[in-house]
Design a protein around this motif. Structure first.
Motif, PDB file in Angstrom:
ATOM      1  N   PRO A  27      16.140  60.263  13.622  1.00  7.24           N
ATOM      2  CA  PRO A  27      15.842  59.728  12.141  1.00  7.24           C
ATOM      3  C   PRO A  27      16.796  58.308  12.131  1.00  7.24           C
ATOM      4  CG  PRO A  27      16.195  61.785  11.698  1.00  7.24           C
ATOM      5  CD  PRO A  27      16.723  61.711  13.373  1.00  7.24           C
ATOM      6  N   VAL A  28      16.263  57.124  11.584  1.00  7.72           N
ATOM      7  CA  VAL A  28      17.095  55.948  11.621  1.00  7.72           C
ATOM      8  C   VAL A  28      16.961  55.367  10.213  1.00  7.72           C
ATOM      9  CG1 VAL A  28      17.504  53.568  12.437  1.00  7.72           C
ATOM     10  CG2 VAL A  28      16.436  55.493  13.900  1.00  7.72           C
ATOM     11  N   VAL A  29      17.931  54.769   9.640  1.00  6.45           N
ATOM     12  CA  VAL A  29      17.982  54.142   8.258  1.00  6.45           C
ATOM     13  C   VAL A  29      18.484  52.522   8.986  1.00  6.45           C
ATOM     14  CG1 VAL A  29      19.052  53.392   6.342  1.00  6.45           C
ATOM     15  CG2 VAL A  29      18.778  55.922   6.970  1.00  6.45           C
ATOM     16  N   CYS A  30      17.480  51.487   8.548  1.00  6.98           N
ATOM     17  CA  CYS A  30      17.806  50.271   8.967  1.00  6.98           C
ATOM     18  C   CYS A  30      18.516  49.230   7.990  1.00  6.98           C
ATOM     19  CB  CYS A  30      16.458  49.504   9.457  1.00  6.98           C
ATOM     20  SG  CYS A  30      15.712  50.222  10.863  1.00  6.98           S
ATOM     21  N   GLN A  31      19.743  48.555   8.254  1.00  7.86           N
ATOM     22  CA  GLN A  31      19.982  47.703   7.208  1.00  7.86           C
ATOM     23  C   GLN A  31      20.732  46.528   8.026  1.00  7.86           C
ATOM     24  OE1 GLN A  31      22.973  49.528   4.449  1.00  7.86           O
ATOM     25  NE2 GLN A  31      23.126  51.238   5.990  1.00  7.86           N
ATOM     26  N   PHE A  32      20.845  45.332   7.544  1.00 11.40           N
ATOM     27  CA  PHE A  32      21.003  43.995   8.054  1.00 11.40           C
ATOM     28  C   PHE A  32      22.388  43.462   7.270  1.00 11.40           C
ATOM     29  CE2 PHE A  32      16.616  44.872   8.165  1.00 11.40           C
ATOM     30  CZ  PHE A  32      16.282  44.517   9.441  1.00 11.40           C
ATOM     31  N   ILE A  33      23.018  42.736   7.810  1.00 13.01           N
ATOM     32  CA  ILE A  33      24.172  41.894   7.798  1.00 13.01           C
ATOM     33  C   ILE A  33      24.025  40.612   8.273  1.00 13.01           C
ATOM     34  CG2 ILE A  33      25.570  43.991   7.258  1.00 13.01           C
ATOM     35  CD1 ILE A  33      26.972  43.298   9.843  1.00 13.01           C
ATOM     36  N   LYS A  34      24.538  39.525   7.392  1.00 14.80           N
ATOM     37  CA  LYS A  34      24.194  38.238   7.680  1.00 14.80           C
ATOM     38  C   LYS A  34      25.446  37.542   7.746  1.00 14.80           C
ATOM     39  CE  LYS A  34      22.519  33.778   7.696  1.00 14.80           C
ATOM     40  NZ  LYS A  34      22.361  33.361   9.065  1.00 14.80           N
ATOM     41  N   PRO A  35      26.173  37.049   8.748  1.00 14.95           N
ATOM     42  CA  PRO A  35      27.359  36.159   8.656  1.00 14.95           C
ATOM     43  C   PRO A  35      27.275  34.769   8.217  1.00 14.95           C
ATOM     44  CG  PRO A  35      27.115  37.530  10.725  1.00 14.95           C
ATOM     45  CD  PRO A  35      26.081  37.433  10.046  1.00 14.95           C
ATOM     46  N   LYS A  36      27.711  34.215   7.337  1.00  8.88           N
ATOM     47  CA  LYS A  36      27.766  32.813   7.020  1.00  8.88           C
ATOM     48  C   LYS A  36      29.052  31.956   7.252  1.00  8.88           C
ATOM     49  CE  LYS A  36      26.311  29.935   3.252  1.00  8.88           C
ATOM     50  NZ  LYS A  36      25.780  29.788   1.843  1.00  8.88           N
ATOM     51  N   TYR A  37      28.980  31.015   7.605  1.00  8.70           N
ATOM     52  CA  TYR A  37      30.213  30.182   7.958  1.00  8.70           C
ATOM     53  C   TYR A  37      30.502  29.035   7.209  1.00  8.70           C
ATOM     54  CZ  TYR A  37      30.132  33.063  12.466  1.00  8.70           C
ATOM     55  OH  TYR A  37      29.970  34.231  13.136  1.00  8.70           O
ATOM     56  N   SER A  38      31.473  28.978   6.719  1.00  9.60           N
ATOM     57  CA  SER A  38      31.785  27.859   5.817  1.00  9.60           C
ATOM     58  C   SER A  38      33.337  27.297   5.929  1.00  9.60           C
ATOM     59  CB  SER A  38      31.901  28.326   4.211  1.00  9.60           C
ATOM     60  OG  SER A  38      32.553  29.385   3.973  1.00  9.60           O
ATOM     61  N   GLN A  39      33.509  25.992   5.564  1.00  8.03           N
ATOM     62  CA  GLN A  39      34.897  25.459   5.882  1.00  8.03           C
ATOM     63  C   GLN A  39      35.633  25.792   4.690  1.00  8.03           C
ATOM     64  OE1 GLN A  39      35.044  22.930   8.340  1.00  8.03           O
ATOM     65  NE2 GLN A  39      37.183  22.941   8.089  1.00  8.03           N
ATOM     66  N   GLN A  40      36.932  26.070   5.038  1.00  7.81           N
ATOM     67  CA  GLN A  40      38.036  26.422   3.937  1.00  7.81           C
ATOM     68  C   GLN A  40      38.448  25.170   3.125  1.00  7.81           C
ATOM     69  OE1 GLN A  40      40.812  29.101   5.846  1.00  7.81           O
ATOM     70  NE2 GLN A  40      40.721  29.975   3.808  1.00  7.81           N
ATOM     71  N   GLN A  41      38.634  25.068   1.928  1.00  9.58           N
ATOM     72  CA  GLN A  41      39.371  23.877   1.538  1.00  9.58           C
ATOM     73  C   GLN A  41      40.657  23.723   1.889  1.00  9.58           C
ATOM     74  OE1 GLN A  41      39.412  24.156  -2.947  1.00  9.58           O
ATOM     75  NE2 GLN A  41      37.099  24.555  -3.129  1.00  9.58           N
ATOM     76  N   GLY A  42      41.030  22.444   2.236  1.00  9.10           N
ATOM     77  CA  GLY A  42      42.277  21.826   2.583  1.00  9.10           C
ATOM     78  C   GLY A  42      42.393  22.088   4.160  1.00  9.10           C
ATOM     79  N   GLY A  43      41.361  22.035   4.905  1.00  4.01           N
ATOM     80  CA  GLY A  43      41.270  22.018   6.440  1.00  4.01           C
ATOM     81  C   GLY A  43      41.733  23.242   6.702  1.00  4.01           C
ATOM     82  N   GLY A  44      41.629  24.698   6.050  1.00  2.00           N
ATOM     83  CA  GLY A  44      42.131  25.741   6.692  1.00  2.00           C
ATOM     84  C   GLY A  44      41.390  26.594   7.741  1.00  2.00           C
ATOM     85  N   GLY A  45      40.264  25.909   8.170  1.00  2.00           N
ATOM     86  CA  GLY A  45      39.578  26.489   9.296  1.00  2.00           C
ATOM     87  C   GLY A  45      38.279  27.146   8.590  1.00  2.00           C
ATOM     88  N   ASN A  46      37.514  27.477   9.655  1.00  4.42           N
ATOM     89  CA  ASN A  46      36.079  28.130   9.329  1.00  4.42           C
ATOM     90  C   ASN A  46      36.294  29.667   8.852  1.00  4.42           C
ATOM     91  OD1 ASN A  46      34.672  25.844   9.863  1.00  4.42           O
ATOM     92  ND2 ASN A  46      34.441  26.729  12.187  1.00  4.42           N
ATOM     93  N   VAL A  47      35.657  30.074   7.777  1.00  3.05           N
ATOM     94  CA  VAL A  47      35.667  31.314   7.215  1.00  3.05           C
ATOM     95  C   VAL A  47      34.227  31.974   7.229  1.00  3.05           C
ATOM     96  CG1 VAL A  47      36.124  32.564   4.910  1.00  3.05           C
ATOM     97  CG2 VAL A  47      37.498  30.840   5.353  1.00  3.05           C
ATOM     98  N   MET A  48      34.207  33.118   7.732  1.00  2.00           N
ATOM     99  CA  MET A  48      33.112  33.941   7.686  1.00  2.00           C
ATOM    100  C   MET A  48      32.824  34.733   6.707  1.00  2.00           C
ATOM    101  SD  MET A  48      31.840  36.605  10.641  1.00  2.00           S
ATOM    102  CE  MET A  48      32.991  37.819  10.191  1.00  2.00           C
TER     103      MET A  48
END
Length: 223
Positions: free
Chosen positions: A101-122
């Motif tokens: 038996p299987v339950v299917c789920q999904f997740i979606k990483p989304k990358y964005s830029q931190q304010q102040g040049g703090g690098g990418n955030v997922m």
């Protein structure tokens, strides 16, 4: 559902979730395929690439993985958690090869830029609130590259009380690993060749629908 965030391919850090300004730089990128075919990443036109893993090879390996995973989870229900977008096609074929038996789920990483040049955030978005505690989680990836995202997800799922957390990936690029992560199941070891097809997209997000993997060399050029 938005849930949590982590740094992308960098030391993990927390950040406040919410809208953040994004600054994008345009690089002209080309792919030089075997045989000399050139793909422009700034163009919607995509030239065919050479097949490196065929449809038959993919389906044969997925059936083998299905048997192995079914044996390991015999008598249990598997919570298959696919990472979008690369893992959607692999999940669809893999769950049909499972005899448990299987339950299917999904997740979606989304990358964005931190304010102040703090690098990418997922930021991670779940398709719905996952029921983790006491469950057997199978994280499904199309391609594991650095391993940073997969390791973070697996640690978080364990912290939520999962009975077990395992990782299956169709493609494993161990040469690019930045953490000591080894998948529990993998389909094919691959090198640094740029791959598209079977869920993996080009920079302009085309070619995910191909039933096989095509490869070429990824090059960047400056104006």
């Amino acid at each position: 559902m938005r849930d949590y965030c982590a740094a992308n391919d960098a030391p993990l850090r927390t950040a406040r979730l919410g809208p953040s300004p994004r600054k994008e730089r345009l690089l002209r990128m080309t792919i030089v395929a075997p045989g000399g075919a050139v793909i422009s990443m700034n163009s919607a036109r995509v030239e065919p690439l050479r097949q490196v893993i065929t449809t038959d090879q993919i389906q044969k390996r997925i059936r083998e993985l299905g048997r192995q995973i079914s044996d390991d989870y015999k008598g249990q229900t598997v919570q298959a958690l696919a990472v979008l977008e690369n893992g959607f096609m692999f999940l669809a074929d893999l769950v049909r090869a499972l005899d448990v038996p299987v339950v299917c789920q999904f997740i979606k990483p989304k990358y964005s830029q931190q304010q102040g040049g703090g690098g990418n955030v997922m930021e991670i978005f779940f398709s719905h609130e996952p029921d983790i505690r006491g469950q057997h989680i199978l994280l499904v990836e199309g391609l594991v590259h650095s391993g940073v995202t997969s390791e973070f997800l697996m640690n978080d799922l364990r912290s939520r009380g999962a009975a077990s957390v395992k990782l299956v990936t169709l493609l494993d690029r161990q040469s690019a690993r930045r953490v000591s992560l080894q998948p529990d199941y993998f389909g094919f070891l691959v090198d640094d060749t740029f791959l598209v097809g079977y869920g993996l997209g080009a920079v302009e997000q085309t070619n995910r629908n191909l039933p096989f993997f095509s490869g070429g060399q990824l090059k960047t050029t400056r104006n």
